[in-house]
Design an enzyme around this catalytic site. Structure first.
Site, mmCIF file in Angstrom:
data_model
loop_
_atom_site.group_PDB
_atom_site.id
_atom_site.type_symbol
_atom_site.label_atom_id
_atom_site.label_comp_id
_atom_site.label_asym_id
_atom_site.label_seq_id
_atom_site.Cartn_x
_atom_site.Cartn_y
_atom_site.Cartn_z
ATOM 1 N N LYS A 238 46.312 41.432 42.370
ATOM 2 C CA LYS A 238 47.869 41.533 42.625
ATOM 3 C C LYS A 238 48.213 42.797 41.929
ATOM 4 O O LYS A 238 49.272 43.256 42.391
ATOM 5 C CB LYS A 238 48.336 40.266 41.862
ATOM 6 C CG LYS A 238 49.709 39.844 42.642
ATOM 7 C CD LYS A 238 50.124 38.399 41.570
ATOM 8 C CE LYS A 238 51.671 38.411 42.076
ATOM 9 N NZ LYS A 238 51.995 37.244 41.307
ATOM 10 N N ARG A 239 47.674 43.255 41.070
ATOM 11 C CA ARG A 239 48.065 44.324 40.181
ATOM 12 C C ARG A 239 48.195 45.817 41.084
ATOM 13 O O ARG A 239 48.739 46.488 41.231
ATOM 14 C CB ARG A 239 47.777 44.371 38.694
ATOM 15 C CG ARG A 239 48.365 45.073 37.811
ATOM 16 C CD ARG A 239 47.803 44.966 36.465
ATOM 17 N NE ARG A 239 46.297 44.363 36.515
ATOM 18 C CZ ARG A 239 45.700 45.286 36.315
ATOM 19 N NH1 ARG A 239 45.731 46.709 36.222
ATOM 20 N NH2 ARG A 239 44.148 45.027 36.240
#
Ligand code: GLU
Ligand code: ZN
Length: 479
Positions: A238-239
């Site tokens: 997600k990062r």
């Protein structure tokens, strides 16, 4: 005859649909639809903090957007606590589970002291603790032997019991853990094939041990889908990566492109034709042929598939989708109607050139704004660094001024610009105009960008007055 297959997609509510989850959901859907089976949907919200509708909404919305329809009503684990507590009581009664009052810190401290493998050491196995506050229930993993299964994608898989810790089935709060709920529900819902991501591979032996201890026959088959990785071969995160399905929708990817592309992650049709209608994918997809190695989530390929799907639309469908996309982006209705009119005047030209629906507006904006927004990089490249720009603009202005309003059509416009190119010295060896270089400054002056629909058609649609005004204004800027 074996029973009709029953599969399920079992997302945890995270507030968004991860593309990797979408990949597993799709495999379930393709399998269910091709086998005449059922696809059930189960929301795995045993975690109290996750039991919030807003964390589920986007997941359901994205499945609907992709067209991954499920059968019946979604099942919520948060409403089935009794089932899991009954199962836990059976485990205790059969001697398969025991209470443990160790804190996470104690477990860690002992692991550190002992060295080697981290995790729980079986400290409370034989302490005979009664249930009580602060006491979790752990599964008693057999000390020797192994648990395995035949995976449709991975073949024989087995885990040594010695490598599996006595895992928690009920938290000290009494809340059931994912593993217990997941296995109990699959049995209760009559799931025949468990199709899910590779991240659950380690859970499967525990799942099988639980069912065995409960005296329940396991599902007939498991398939663990490959992990999705980025260009650096790292697990999508997600990062670092764009993992939210909604972001792709918002950028103008078509759901059928996303579905087609996801189907190609780890699999390919036997005839090698990769971009094809969804019903054909349903027919051809084979779980057994899915490659277990990590699959590269390749944005370039996704955008290629998307461009192909856009080109496969009828012009009417393309305009409708582009309009719906702009409306969903919150473009105001007045602009929307101008944009729709602009698109109607150059539909095929635009449809052939965009990769996403998000590319449409920047490509047609020059037709309905007073002044096109000047793209800096295009200005630098075509105007500042271009060759004979002033000459080209002067000759183009003169040539287009000489074209009367009655001749404001793509072909005469082309003639004028070709003549201007020759005047400005953009000629190839055979003396003909070298349009590719010559038209850059004209395009940027008129549209604000160096990519767009074909130039002569664009100018024809824009009109004589506006075209000349923009050329003159750029010319003035150059002094
Ligand atoms: N709830 C799990 C997840 O979202 C899926 C478990 C499963 O499919 O068995 O990762
Ligand atoms: Zn303990």
């Amino acid at each position: 005859m074996p029973p009709a297959p029953r599969v399920r997609f079992a997302p945890s509510p995270t507030g968004f649909l991860h593309v990797g989850s979408g990949h597993s959901a799709l495999a379930n859907w393709l399998f269910a639809r091709q086998s005449g089976g059922e696809l059930l949907l189960r929301i795995e919200d045993t975690d109290a903090e996750r039991n919030r509708p807003e964390l589920v909404d986007n997941v359901l919305e994205m499945l609907e957007w992709l067209g991954l329809t499920w059968d019946g009503e979604p099942v919520y684990q948060s409403q089935r606590g009794d089932l899991y507590r009954d199962a836990a009581a059976k485990l205790v009664a059969g001697g398969h589970a025991y209470y443990c009052d160790c804190t996470a810190e104690q477990v860690q401290a002992r692991a550190k002291e002992r060295g080697g493998k981290p995790g729980y050491d079986g400290h409370c196995r034989d302490r005979g603790l009664e249930p009580g506050p602060g006491r979790a229930l752990r599964f008693r993993v057999p000390e020797s032997g192994a648990t395995g299964w035949v995976d449709l994608i991975r073949g024989d898989v087995a885990f040594e019991h010695a490598n599996i810790e006595d895992f928690v089935v009920l938290r000290s709060s009494g809340a059931p853990m994912f593993l217990l709920a997941n296995a109990v529900d699959d049995a209760d819902m009559g799931i025949t094939h468990v199709i899910r991501g590779e991240d659950h591979l380690n859970s499967t032996p525990k799942y099988l041990l639980l069912l065995q201890a409960l005296g329940i026959a396991p599902p007939g088959a498991f398939a663990h889908m490959p992990l999705l990785v980025n260009e650096q071969r790292k697990k999508l995160s997600k990062r670092r990566d764009d993992v939210s399905m909604a972001d792709y929708r918002d950028r103008g990817y078509l759901p059928e492109a996303m579905v087609n592309y996801l189907a190609l992650l780890g699999w390919g049709p036997p005839d090698g034709v990769e971009v094809r209608p969804i019903p054909e994918l349903v027919e051809l997809y084979r779980l057994e042929d899915v490659n277990p190695s990590p699959a590269f989530f390749d944005l370039k390929k996704l955008s290629y598939v998307n461009a192909e799907k856009i080109r496969a639309l009828s012009p009417e469908a393309f305009r409708a989708r582009a309009g719906a996309h702009l409306a969903a982006q919150g473009v105001d209705p007045a602009v929307l109607s101008e944009a729709s009119a602009a698109l109607a005047s150059l539909t095929t030209e635009v449809q052939e050139r965009v990769r996403t629906l998000g590319d449409v507006q920047p490509m047609i904006e020059f037709l309905y704004v007073d002044e096109p927004t000047m793209d800096d990089a295009s200005w630098q490249k075509a105007i500042v660094k271009g060759k004979a720009v002033v000459e080209m603009l002067d000759a183009t202005i003169a040539g287009l001024e000489a074209l009367g309003p009655d001749h404001w059509q793509p072909e005469p416009i082309r003639g004028a610009i070709e003549a201007a190119a020759v005047t400005a010295g953009h000629v190839s060896a055979d003396g003909t105009a070298q349009l590719s270089k010559a038209q850059g400054p004209v395009r940027v002056a008129v549209t604000g960008r160096s990519v767009g629909p074909p130039l002569f058609e664009s100018l024809a649609v824009l009109g004589r007055d506006r075209t000349l005004a923009r050329l003159r204004s750029t010319r003035r800027r150059l002094g």
